[in-house]
Scaffold this active site. Structure first.
Site, mmCIF file in Angstrom:
data_model
loop_
_atom_site.group_PDB
_atom_site.id
_atom_site.type_symbol
_atom_site.label_atom_id
_atom_site.label_comp_id
_atom_site.label_asym_id
_atom_site.label_seq_id
_atom_site.Cartn_x
_atom_site.Cartn_y
_atom_site.Cartn_z
ATOM 1 N N THR A 22 0.835 -1.200 0.000
ATOM 2 C CA THR A 22 0.000 0.000 0.000
ATOM 3 C C THR A 22 0.873 1.254 0.000
ATOM 4 O O THR A 22 0.599 2.216 -0.731
ATOM 5 C CB THR A 22 -0.936 0.018 1.228
ATOM 6 O OG1 THR A 22 -1.671 -1.204 1.259
ATOM 7 C CG2 THR A 22 -1.908 1.178 1.154
ATOM 8 N N LYS A 43 -8.071 -1.774 -5.633
ATOM 9 C CA LYS A 43 -7.627 -2.936 -4.843
ATOM 10 C C LYS A 43 -8.786 -3.914 -4.849
ATOM 11 O O LYS A 43 -9.893 -3.566 -4.445
ATOM 12 C CB LYS A 43 -7.274 -2.471 -3.426
ATOM 13 C CG LYS A 43 -7.087 -3.602 -2.434
ATOM 14 C CD LYS A 43 -5.900 -3.426 -1.525
ATOM 15 C CE LYS A 43 -5.776 -4.659 -0.621
ATOM 16 N NZ LYS A 43 -4.424 -4.837 -0.087
ATOM 17 N N ASP A 56 -6.327 0.449 3.564
ATOM 18 C CA ASP A 56 -5.562 0.560 2.317
ATOM 19 C C ASP A 56 -6.249 1.525 1.353
ATOM 20 O O ASP A 56 -5.595 2.378 0.741
ATOM 21 C CB ASP A 56 -5.430 -0.823 1.647
ATOM 22 C CG ASP A 56 -4.422 -1.715 2.365
ATOM 23 O OD1 ASP A 56 -3.945 -1.320 3.444
ATOM 24 O OD2 ASP A 56 -4.118 -2.798 1.842
ATOM 25 N N GLU A 117 -3.392 -2.278 -6.352
ATOM 26 C CA GLU A 117 -2.664 -3.036 -5.321
ATOM 27 C C GLU A 117 -3.271 -4.421 -5.224
ATOM 28 O O GLU A 117 -4.502 -4.561 -5.140
ATOM 29 C CB GLU A 117 -2.772 -2.341 -3.958
ATOM 30 C CG GLU A 117 -2.016 -3.121 -2.873
ATOM 31 C CD GLU A 117 -2.290 -2.677 -1.442
ATOM 32 O OE1 GLU A 117 -2.888 -1.609 -1.235
ATOM 33 O OE2 GLU A 117 -1.906 -3.446 -0.529
ATOM 34 N N GLY A 118 -2.428 -5.447 -5.202
ATOM 35 C CA GLY A 118 -2.917 -6.807 -5.000
ATOM 36 C C GLY A 118 -3.285 -7.049 -3.548
ATOM 37 O O GLY A 118 -3.435 -6.115 -2.750
ATOM 38 N N GLY A 120 -1.983 -9.560 -0.329
ATOM 39 C CA GLY A 120 -0.955 -10.531 0.039
ATOM 40 C C GLY A 120 0.062 -10.670 -1.078
ATOM 41 O O GLY A 120 0.543 -9.677 -1.612
ATOM 42 N N ASN A 177 11.541 -2.128 0.495
ATOM 43 C CA ASN A 177 10.854 -1.190 1.396
ATOM 44 C C ASN A 177 10.702 -1.773 2.801
ATOM 45 O O ASN A 177 10.362 -2.954 2.918
ATOM 46 C CB ASN A 177 9.468 -0.895 0.814
ATOM 47 C CG ASN A 177 8.600 -0.100 1.771
ATOM 48 O OD1 ASN A 177 8.745 1.098 1.881
ATOM 49 N ND2 ASN A 177 7.706 -0.771 2.482
#
Ligand SMILES: Nc1ncnc2c1ncn2[C@@H]1O[C@H](COP(=O)(O)OP(=O)(O)OP(=O)(O)O)[C@@H](O)[C@H]1O
Ligand SMILES: [Mg+2]
Length: 221
Positions: A22, A43, A56, A117-118, A120, A177
């Site tokens: 995220t 998402k 998210d 965004e996926g 997991g 990250n």
């Protein structure tokens, strides 16, 4: 950033949950918005709404400057912090891939770029028979793979690259990250090793003040 059906976009996945998908998606969205682009975010499913903290979809909306509703950003939203296939089953429903495709198309339609965004990692089931990786293939956007910079990341990241490419997905970059302010000998070597063995561009995102997107360094994809 590549165009599947007109609007260019990216699909941000990761080696696991909680690696910073995220945050990295938000940085990409913020970078595009700061260039003057209208950015949509998407998402497929959000789980864990019963837990504390910003959702998210809320962080993605704030970073992108989008005015999409929760429903438009994330068509399926659940309380328990479980895999989406299970969170949906606990709510006595099943995630419908067609509804996801439609929602992503609608989100992209009014935008100059879309950041997805996926959930997991790539092989997480959205429904009993439909994985995050299947959605990435169906949407047609190239991948960003978010990973930890720390010990263990070479294996997790290379496995994810292999899984992505095995399904025909293009990988634009790996993003490590949060990149530490004072790296040891481990993190730079992880970066170099992933780039070399994975034959992939590797970027980094530092620890950020999430409340102030204007302070974030840009990440051009
Ligand atoms: N670069 C960063 N700067 C500050 N905080 C970060 C950074 N990266 C991650 N975090 C924090 O770490 C946690 C996990 O990050 P994030 O929510 O982005 O992970 P995720 O991969 O999207 O997780 P999920 O699988 O739940 O979607 C969050 O609390 C987030 O605020
Ligand atoms: Mg997330």
């Amino acid at each position: 950033m590549a165009a599947a059906e007109g609007t260019p976009g990216v699909f941000v996945t990761g080696t696991s949950t909680e690696v910073g998908k995220t945050v990295v998606a938000a940085v990409i969205a913020r970078t595009l918005a700061a260039e003057g682009k209208r950015v949509a975010v998407f998402k497929p499913a959000v789980t864990g709404l019963e837990e504390e903290g910003e959702t998210d979809h809320a962080l993605l909306r704030r970073a992108s400057g989008s005015n999409q509703s929760d429903e438009e950003i994330a068509p399926y939203r659940y309380g328990p912090p479980a895999s989406p296939h299970l969170a949906a089953a606990l709510a006595a429903e099943e995630i419908d891939p067609e509804r996801l495709h439609q929602a992503a198309r609608e989100a992209a339609a009014d935008a100059d770029a879309i950041v997805c965004e996926g959930v997991g990692g790539l092989l997480v089931p959205l429904s009993p028979t439909y994985l995050v990786r299947d959605l990435a293939v169906d949407l047609g956007y190239p991948l960003i793979v978010v990973a930890s910079p720390s010990l263990g990341t070479i294996n997790h990241t290379l496995l994810t690259l292999e899984s992505a490419r095995g399904a025909g997905l293009e990988v634009t970059a790996v993003v490590l990250n949060p990149w530490p302010d004072e790296p040891s000998e481990i993190e730079p070597d992880n970066r170099e090793t992933i780039a070399r063995l994975g034959e992939v561009r590797v970027e980094t995102v530092p620890q950020l003040n999430l409340s102030d997107p204007s302070s974030w360094p840009p990440l051009q994809i």
